[in-house]
Design a protein around this motif. Structure first.
Motif, PDB file in Angstrom:
ATOM      1  N   ILE A   4       7.794 -46.140  13.960  1.00  0.00           N
ATOM      2  CA  ILE A   4       7.200 -44.816  14.151  1.00  0.00           C
ATOM      3  C   ILE A   4       7.895 -44.164  15.332  1.00  0.00           C
ATOM      4  O   ILE A   4       7.981 -44.759  16.404  1.00  0.00           O
ATOM      5  CB  ILE A   4       5.698 -44.927  14.418  1.00  0.00           C
ATOM      6  N   THR A   5       8.393 -42.963  15.112  1.00  0.00           N
ATOM      7  CA  THR A   5       9.117 -42.247  16.155  1.00  0.00           C
ATOM      8  C   THR A   5       8.331 -41.023  16.582  1.00  0.00           C
ATOM      9  O   THR A   5       8.001 -40.171  15.752  1.00  0.00           O
ATOM     10  CB  THR A   5      10.503 -41.804  15.654  1.00  0.00           C
ATOM     11  N   GLN A   6       8.038 -40.964  17.855  1.00  0.00           N
ATOM     12  CA  GLN A   6       7.363 -39.799  18.411  1.00  0.00           C
ATOM     13  C   GLN A   6       8.329 -39.053  19.340  1.00  0.00           C
ATOM     14  O   GLN A   6       9.059 -39.662  20.109  1.00  0.00           O
ATOM     15  CB  GLN A   6       6.128 -40.211  19.219  1.00  0.00           C
ATOM     16  N   SER A   7       8.297 -37.738  19.229  1.00  0.00           N
ATOM     17  CA  SER A   7       9.124 -36.935  20.123  1.00  0.00           C
ATOM     18  C   SER A   7       8.413 -35.628  20.438  1.00  0.00           C
ATOM     19  O   SER A   7       7.613 -35.140  19.641  1.00  0.00           O
ATOM     20  CB  SER A   7      10.492 -36.666  19.481  1.00  0.00           C
ATOM     21  N   GLY A  16      -1.662 -20.847  27.623  1.00  0.00           N
ATOM     22  CA  GLY A  16      -1.699 -19.993  26.441  1.00  0.00           C
ATOM     23  C   GLY A  16      -0.660 -20.323  25.381  1.00  0.00           C
ATOM     24  O   GLY A  16      -0.543 -19.616  24.385  1.00  0.00           O
ATOM     25  N   GLN A  17       0.064 -21.391  25.586  1.00  0.00           N
ATOM     26  CA  GLN A  17       1.134 -21.733  24.658  1.00  0.00           C
ATOM     27  C   GLN A  17       0.690 -22.817  23.685  1.00  0.00           C
ATOM     28  O   GLN A  17      -0.067 -23.711  24.058  1.00  0.00           O
ATOM     29  CB  GLN A  17       2.327 -22.232  25.475  1.00  0.00           C
ATOM     30  N   ASN A  18       1.152 -22.719  22.448  1.00  0.00           N
ATOM     31  CA  ASN A  18       0.978 -23.810  21.495  1.00  0.00           C
ATOM     32  C   ASN A  18       2.197 -24.730  21.584  1.00  0.00           C
ATOM     33  O   ASN A  18       3.326 -24.246  21.717  1.00  0.00           O
ATOM     34  CB  ASN A  18       0.880 -23.292  20.064  1.00  0.00           C
ATOM     35  N   VAL A  19       1.971 -26.009  21.489  1.00  0.00           N
ATOM     36  CA  VAL A  19       3.091 -26.946  21.453  1.00  0.00           C
ATOM     37  C   VAL A  19       2.867 -27.928  20.306  1.00  0.00           C
ATOM     38  O   VAL A  19       1.729 -28.240  19.964  1.00  0.00           O
ATOM     39  CB  VAL A  19       3.254 -27.727  22.778  1.00  0.00           C
ATOM     40  N   THR A  20       3.979 -28.418  19.745  1.00  0.00           N
ATOM     41  CA  THR A  20       3.891 -29.345  18.612  1.00  0.00           C
ATOM     42  C   THR A  20       4.534 -30.677  18.964  1.00  0.00           C
ATOM     43  O   THR A  20       5.665 -30.713  19.453  1.00  0.00           O
ATOM     44  CB  THR A  20       4.560 -28.750  17.368  1.00  0.00           C
ATOM     45  N   LEU A  21       3.784 -31.744  18.697  1.00  0.00           N
ATOM     46  CA  LEU A  21       4.260 -33.097  18.905  1.00  0.00           C
ATOM     47  C   LEU A  21       4.680 -33.665  17.550  1.00  0.00           C
ATOM     48  O   LEU A  21       3.944 -33.563  16.563  1.00  0.00           O
ATOM     49  CB  LEU A  21       3.148 -33.963  19.502  1.00  0.00           C
ATOM     50  N   SER A  22       5.829 -34.297  17.544  1.00  0.00           N
ATOM     51  CA  SER A  22       6.355 -34.812  16.287  1.00  0.00           C
ATOM     52  C   SER A  22       6.014 -36.294  16.123  1.00  0.00           C
ATOM     53  O   SER A  22       6.013 -37.060  17.089  1.00  0.00           O
ATOM     54  CB  SER A  22       7.876 -34.636  16.268  1.00  0.00           C
ATOM     55  N   CYS A  23       5.734 -36.694  14.878  1.00  0.00           N
ATOM     56  CA  CYS A  23       5.522 -38.084  14.537  1.00  0.00           C
ATOM     57  C   CYS A  23       6.135 -38.346  13.163  1.00  0.00           C
ATOM     58  O   CYS A  23       5.748 -37.709  12.177  1.00  0.00           O
ATOM     59  CB  CYS A  23       4.040 -38.434  14.518  1.00  0.00           C
ATOM     60  N   TYR A  64      -6.915 -28.660  18.358  1.00  0.00           N
ATOM     61  CA  TYR A  64      -5.746 -29.306  17.752  1.00  0.00           C
ATOM     62  C   TYR A  64      -5.641 -28.924  16.279  1.00  0.00           C
ATOM     63  O   TYR A  64      -6.648 -28.595  15.642  1.00  0.00           O
ATOM     64  CB  TYR A  64      -5.852 -30.827  17.847  1.00  0.00           C
ATOM     65  N   SER A  65      -4.418 -28.978  15.741  1.00  0.00           N
ATOM     66  CA  SER A  65      -4.234 -28.815  14.305  1.00  0.00           C
ATOM     67  C   SER A  65      -3.122 -29.743  13.840  1.00  0.00           C
ATOM     68  O   SER A  65      -2.271 -30.154  14.629  1.00  0.00           O
ATOM     69  CB  SER A  65      -3.908 -27.357  13.946  1.00  0.00           C
ATOM     70  N   VAL A  66      -3.154 -30.087  12.559  1.00  0.00           N
ATOM     71  CA  VAL A  66      -2.144 -30.987  11.982  1.00  0.00           C
ATOM     72  C   VAL A  66      -1.738 -30.477  10.606  1.00  0.00           C
ATOM     73  O   VAL A  66      -2.379 -29.602  10.028  1.00  0.00           O
ATOM     74  CB  VAL A  66      -2.669 -32.434  11.842  1.00  0.00           C
ATOM     75  N   SER A  67      -0.667 -31.052  10.096  1.00  0.00           N
ATOM     76  CA  SER A  67      -0.262 -30.830   8.711  1.00  0.00           C
ATOM     77  C   SER A  67       0.281 -32.146   8.181  1.00  0.00           C
ATOM     78  O   SER A  67       0.712 -33.013   8.954  1.00  0.00           O
ATOM     79  CB  SER A  67       0.797 -29.729   8.621  1.00  0.00           C
ATOM     80  N   ARG A  68       0.254 -32.308   6.860  1.00  0.00           N
ATOM     81  CA  ARG A  68       0.822 -33.517   6.247  1.00  0.00           C
ATOM     82  C   ARG A  68       1.506 -33.103   4.948  1.00  0.00           C
ATOM     83  O   ARG A  68       1.011 -33.326   3.852  1.00  0.00           O
ATOM     84  CB  ARG A  68      -0.288 -34.544   5.975  1.00  0.00           C
ATOM     85  N   GLU A  69       2.662 -32.510   5.112  1.00  0.00           N
ATOM     86  CA  GLU A  69       3.415 -32.023   3.950  1.00  0.00           C
ATOM     87  C   GLU A  69       4.297 -33.107   3.351  1.00  0.00           C
ATOM     88  O   GLU A  69       4.698 -33.022   2.184  1.00  0.00           O
ATOM     89  CB  GLU A  69       4.240 -30.807   4.356  1.00  0.00           C
ATOM     90  N   LYS A  70       4.651 -34.091   4.167  1.00  0.00           N
ATOM     91  CA  LYS A  70       5.464 -35.206   3.698  1.00  0.00           C
ATOM     92  C   LYS A  70       4.809 -36.517   4.119  1.00  0.00           C
ATOM     93  O   LYS A  70       4.153 -36.582   5.165  1.00  0.00           O
ATOM     94  CB  LYS A  70       6.871 -35.137   4.305  1.00  0.00           C
ATOM     95  N   LYS A  71       5.032 -37.539   3.349  1.00  0.00           N
ATOM     96  CA  LYS A  71       4.438 -38.842   3.659  1.00  0.00           C
ATOM     97  C   LYS A  71       4.907 -39.343   5.023  1.00  0.00           C
ATOM     98  O   LYS A  71       4.166 -39.991   5.749  1.00  0.00           O
ATOM     99  CB  LYS A  71       4.830 -39.843   2.580  1.00  0.00           C
ATOM    100  N   GLU A  72       6.164 -39.034   5.364  1.00  0.00           N
ATOM    101  CA  GLU A  72       6.755 -39.597   6.567  1.00  0.00           C
ATOM    102  C   GLU A  72       6.357 -38.870   7.845  1.00  0.00           C
ATOM    103  O   GLU A  72       6.575 -39.368   8.940  1.00  0.00           O
ATOM    104  CB  GLU A  72       8.291 -39.539   6.460  1.00  0.00           C
ATOM    105  N   SER A  73       5.802 -37.685   7.719  1.00  0.00           N
ATOM    106  CA  SER A  73       5.654 -36.826   8.894  1.00  0.00           C
ATOM    107  C   SER A  73       4.219 -36.342   9.091  1.00  0.00           C
ATOM    108  O   SER A  73       3.557 -35.936   8.123  1.00  0.00           O
ATOM    109  CB  SER A  73       6.591 -35.622   8.730  1.00  0.00           C
ATOM    110  N   PHE A  74       3.759 -36.346  10.328  1.00  0.00           N
ATOM    111  CA  PHE A  74       2.381 -35.925  10.638  1.00  0.00           C
ATOM    112  C   PHE A  74       2.390 -35.229  12.002  1.00  0.00           C
ATOM    113  O   PHE A  74       1.934 -35.784  13.007  1.00  0.00           O
ATOM    114  CB  PHE A  74       1.467 -37.149  10.627  1.00  0.00           C
ATOM    115  N   PRO A  75       2.893 -34.005  12.086  1.00  0.00           N
ATOM    116  CA  PRO A  75       2.967 -33.317  13.380  1.00  0.00           C
ATOM    117  C   PRO A  75       1.607 -32.843  13.877  1.00  0.00           C
ATOM    118  O   PRO A  75       0.745 -32.445  13.084  1.00  0.00           O
ATOM    119  CB  PRO A  75       3.891 -32.125  13.086  1.00  0.00           C
TER     120      PRO A  75
END
Lengths: 115, 116
Positions: A4-7, A16-23, A64-75
């Motif tokens: 599992i790679t997190q960046s 006031g900024q949104n930021v996205t964490l990758s997984c 917080y919010s998330v998406s799961r468009e691909k099996k490999e990715s859950f930002p």
């Protein structure tokens, strides 16, 4: 190597900024999870997803919010509505069946700080 | 509701001493899993063991051993002949056996420091 790679490893957010964490995971796991860890405390579940295009709120989903468009990715997006985002964020994944069912495997984490 | 209690916040031992980390849990499920994870200073959680609620056999893996007692709702972890590399935060966790119950409920962790 599977894992599992997190960046990024460190992330800074302005007011006031949104930021996205990758997984990203290449373990072919169906389920993925996001946890928040505050100093001296255990992990608290933010969101989890058991299958693509589906996810559920955990105990502390507000801001917080998330998406799961691909099996490999859950930002994970930390929105401006999260007033206290400074924490260590951990992503995990697991298989629903087989010898390792239910065992969650973790990434190395992202440390988020507010500027 | 599920709950995991690790009453020991911090433990310090001298190298080669044995040390036991306590874990007490609460659940209404009849089938559940118990886990131990290690979190070294780097931050990544490393899986150590999973136990099914139907299997109360103690387990030994090298210097690590686990004592699961359903009667007292405890799942304690012992490190024999501790080493400096064992210094880390150790988490006990609990999950149900299916669906959303597979969420892990973590204890607050025990910081173990092994002094040379």
């Amino acid at each position: 190597d599977g894992g599992i790679t997190q960046s990024p490893k460190y992330l800074f957010r302005k007011e006031g900024q949104n930021v996205t964490l990758s997984c990203e995971q290449n373990l072919n796991h169906d389920a993925m999870y996001w946890y928040r860890q505050d100093p001296g405390q255990g992990l608290r579940l933010i969101y989890y997803s058991q299958i693509v295009n589906d996810f559920q709120k955990g105990d502390i989903a507000e801001g917080y919010s998330v998406s799961r468009e691909k099996k490999e990715s859950f930002p994970l997006t930390v929105t401006s509505a999260q007033k206290n985002p400074t924490a260590f964020y951990l992503c995990a994944s697991s298989k629903p069946q087989g010898a390792t069912e239910g065992i969650q495997y973790f990434g190395a984490g992202t440390r988020l700080s507010v500027l | 509701a599920q709950k995991v209690t690790q009453a020991q916040t911090e433990i310090s031992v001298v190298e080669k001493e044995d040390v036991t980390l306590d874990c007490v849990y609460e659940t209404r499920d009849t089938t559940y899993y118990l886990f131990w994870y290690k979190q070294p200073p780097s931050g990544e959680l490393v899986f150590l063991i999973r136990r099914n609620s139907f299997d109360e056999q103690n387990e030994i893996s090298g210097r690590y051993s686990w004592n699961f007692q359903k009667s007292t709702s405890s799942f304690n972890f012992t490190i024999t002949a501790s080493q400096v590399v064992d210094s880390a935060v150790y988490f006990c966790a609990l999950s149900g056996s299916s669906g959303s119950a597979r969420q892990l409920t973590f204890g607050s962790g025990t910081q173990l420091t092994v002094l040379p």
